[in-house]
Design an enzyme around this catalytic site. Structure first.
Site, mmCIF file in Angstrom:
data_model
loop_
_atom_site.group_PDB
_atom_site.id
_atom_site.type_symbol
_atom_site.label_atom_id
_atom_site.label_comp_id
_atom_site.label_asym_id
_atom_site.label_seq_id
_atom_site.Cartn_x
_atom_site.Cartn_y
_atom_site.Cartn_z
ATOM 1 N N ARG A 37 88.064 22.190 37.834
ATOM 2 C CA ARG A 37 88.422 20.846 38.249
ATOM 3 C C ARG A 37 87.567 19.640 38.042
ATOM 4 O O ARG A 37 88.061 18.771 37.703
ATOM 5 C CB ARG A 37 88.970 20.756 39.773
ATOM 6 C CG ARG A 37 89.931 19.955 40.205
ATOM 7 C CD ARG A 37 90.046 19.981 41.759
ATOM 8 N NE ARG A 37 90.410 21.360 42.185
ATOM 9 C CZ ARG A 37 91.736 21.609 42.355
ATOM 10 N NH1 ARG A 37 92.692 20.818 42.507
ATOM 11 N NH2 ARG A 37 91.998 22.935 43.080
ATOM 12 N N GLU A 54 81.281 28.416 37.360
ATOM 13 C CA GLU A 54 82.467 28.426 36.450
ATOM 14 C C GLU A 54 83.383 27.080 36.923
ATOM 15 O O GLU A 54 84.443 27.536 37.390
ATOM 16 C CB GLU A 54 83.233 29.563 36.877
ATOM 17 C CG GLU A 54 82.454 30.943 36.741
ATOM 18 C CD GLU A 54 83.376 31.949 37.222
ATOM 19 O OE1 GLU A 54 84.228 31.867 38.169
ATOM 20 O OE2 GLU A 54 82.836 33.064 37.205
ATOM 21 N N PRO A 55 82.946 25.984 36.776
ATOM 22 C CA PRO A 55 83.713 24.538 37.142
ATOM 23 C C PRO A 55 85.152 24.396 36.173
ATOM 24 O O PRO A 55 85.094 24.691 35.204
ATOM 25 C CB PRO A 55 82.885 23.339 36.990
ATOM 26 C CG PRO A 55 81.708 24.349 36.183
ATOM 27 C CD PRO A 55 81.883 25.308 35.969
ATOM 28 N N GLY A 96 83.616 24.875 40.870
ATOM 29 C CA GLY A 96 82.764 23.789 41.289
ATOM 30 C C GLY A 96 83.298 23.019 42.565
ATOM 31 O O GLY A 96 84.424 23.482 43.314
ATOM 32 N N CYS A 156 116.854 19.755 40.497
ATOM 33 C CA CYS A 156 117.752 19.984 41.765
ATOM 34 C C CYS A 156 116.940 20.452 43.007
ATOM 35 O O CYS A 156 117.358 21.805 43.220
ATOM 36 C CB CYS A 156 118.838 20.403 41.215
ATOM 37 S SG CYS A 156 119.678 19.433 40.052
ATOM 38 N N GLU A 157 116.083 20.021 43.638
ATOM 39 C CA GLU A 157 115.469 20.592 44.374
ATOM 40 C C GLU A 157 114.813 19.439 45.115
ATOM 41 O O GLU A 157 114.314 18.525 44.693
ATOM 42 C CB GLU A 157 113.977 21.375 44.100
ATOM 43 C CG GLU A 157 114.404 22.708 43.425
ATOM 44 C CD GLU A 157 113.709 23.800 43.794
ATOM 45 O OE1 GLU A 157 113.409 23.907 44.757
ATOM 46 O OE2 GLU A 157 113.838 24.807 43.051
#
Ligand code: LLP
Length: 414
Positions: A275, A272-273, A238, A342-343
């Protein structure tokens, strides 16, 4: 997103987030069933006079309780693995309404899907077509297939989520499409039922969708000339959603314009939605662990949710609104909202104007799609719980992972 302040408190639906945080440990995901149903109803209304099927894209949020909401409404499902098919079955989804997408379906997954009598395989290559034929022959059955065309359209979205360009791994190149359909026709355990395409995700303009539909409709006409007749056209995912403003994206312009292009083909339309059905229906509630103000003027809010809980900001440079759960008597400052991992990539938002303090709660908006499903245990952090507001009550739909569960599969080898 129905998220608003009332008496200096942030409400998601009828739920006061600061109050909820008193007896629910942070961080956690919180969804709204009402919002999911509203989004679905918009699609259903738009498609009600059209021979169509909505196949909810399981990858966007595969929590069993969420799948069950779509199953109860009679939706189909778009899956990309045997695991997703097992989830659909557990959620009592109808396997006859399942389309199986994805470039790497294994023979075991194909077998499982055939035994589960799915609606069709969205075939991505010649090799896969032949393997599906072989597995179907081994089972003395016939596989329904749709061929996924790569329409070679620039969807103008993030490069990691664009799928319809010739350099992408997805679909069959336009020059090969007639050939693969002709081959499929010759295979004795294959039944051609459709054609499909998907050009990418988080696409906010209509033009790429209509360009792709126009290309595919001319492919359908060419197939017809070659006596290859189809039952359906599957138009992929979508529309994208609006992450920066509190507005619901309407599916009407997409559905109207694409349906019009296929009007004369007399084919069932599958969509095929993912989101646009669940994206704006979920939030993360997180607590400020520390406020860090460096002497150089840089300020950080260190919160208890990290990139392992929501990877969209570092992975796609995605923007998610962040709001305070309560208005407190402080002036706004510009903060980077960062997690404990730690990034340096562990950020949820940068340069956000917020007025908050240690122990206060923040809300990260629009995380219903591609949020929890992309979570990991990085830095040995157990996965966080998922709750849903249903009939006015907050219900747990996934418990917080326990440390012992997280290490159980390793511990037995120690
Ligand atoms: N159909 C197919 C074949 C797909 O590959 C996808 C998404 C969809 C449907 C659903 O698309 P939607 O309606 O949700 O746009 N993790 C990324 C998004 C990856 C999308 C992958 N395919 C993100 O967080 O933005």
């Amino acid at each position: 997103m129905t998220i608003k302040y009332e008496n200096e408190c942030l409400y998601f639906g009828d739920i006061n987030i600061a109050e909820l945080g008193k007896d629910h440990n942070t961080p956690f995901y919180l969804y709204s069933e009402n919002l999911i149903l509203q989004n679905l109803d918009r699609y259903l209304n738009q498609l009600k006079t059209i021979d169509s099927l909505i196949c909810y894209s399981v990858k966007s949020n595969s929590n069993l309780s969420i799948l069950s909401i779509f199953a109860k409404k009679g939706c189909g499902f778009d899956i990309v693995s045997g695991g997703e098919l097992q989830r659909v079955i557990l959620a009592k989804g109808n396997t006859n309404k399942v389309v199986f997408s994805g470039v790497g379906k294994t023979n075991e997954e194909i077998k499982f899907a055939l035994e589960s009598k799915i609606l069709c395989f969205n075939v991505e290559s010649f090799g896969e077509l032949n393997r599906i034929n072989q597995v179907a022959s081994d089972l003395s059955t016939t596989a329904n297939v749709s061929i996924r065309v790569n329409p070679e359209i620039d969807a103008k979205t993030h490069p990691y989520i664009t799928t319809g360009l010739s350099e992408n791994k997805f679909g069959v190149a336009q020059d090969d499409v007639l050939e693969i359909f002709l081959q499929a026709k010759k295979l004795s355990n294959i039944k051609i039922t459709g054609i499909d395409y998907h050009i990418g995700s988080q696409i906010t303009e209509i033009q790429p969708f209509t360009d792709a539909a126009t290309k595919v409709s001319s492919v359908i006409a060419e197939l017809r000339k070659n006596n290859i007749l189809l039952n359906h056209v599957d138009i992929g995912g979508g529309l994208g959603i609006n992450y920066s403003e509190n507005v619901t994206v309407d599916c009407k312009p997409l559905v109207d314009s694409v349906v019009k292009i296929f009007e004369n083909s007399n084919l069932k339309i599958i969509i095929e939605p993912g989101r646009s059905l669940v994206g704006n229906t979920g939030i993360i509630v997180t607590k400020v662990i520390d406020v860090k103000r460096n002497t150089n003027g840089k300020k950080f809010l260190i919160v208890d949710a990290g990139m392992n809980d929501l990877i969209r900001p570092p992975l796609y440079n995605a923007f998610h609104n962040i709001k305070e759960a309560r208005i407190i008597n402080r002036k706004k400052e510009k903060f980077d909202v960062v997690g404990p991992i730690c990034e340096t990539a562990d950020f949820l938002g940068k340069d956000r104007d917020l007025a908050t303090d240690s122990n206060e709660l923040l809300v990260i908006e629009d995380v219903g799609a591609y949020g929890f499903v992309l979570a990991s245990n990085y830095n040995s952090r157990p996965k966080i719980p998922e709750y849903i507001i249903s009939s006015g009550l907050v219900k747990c739909i996934r418990a917080r992972e326990l440390f012992d569960d997280m290490i159980a599969d390793e511990k037995k080898y120690l």
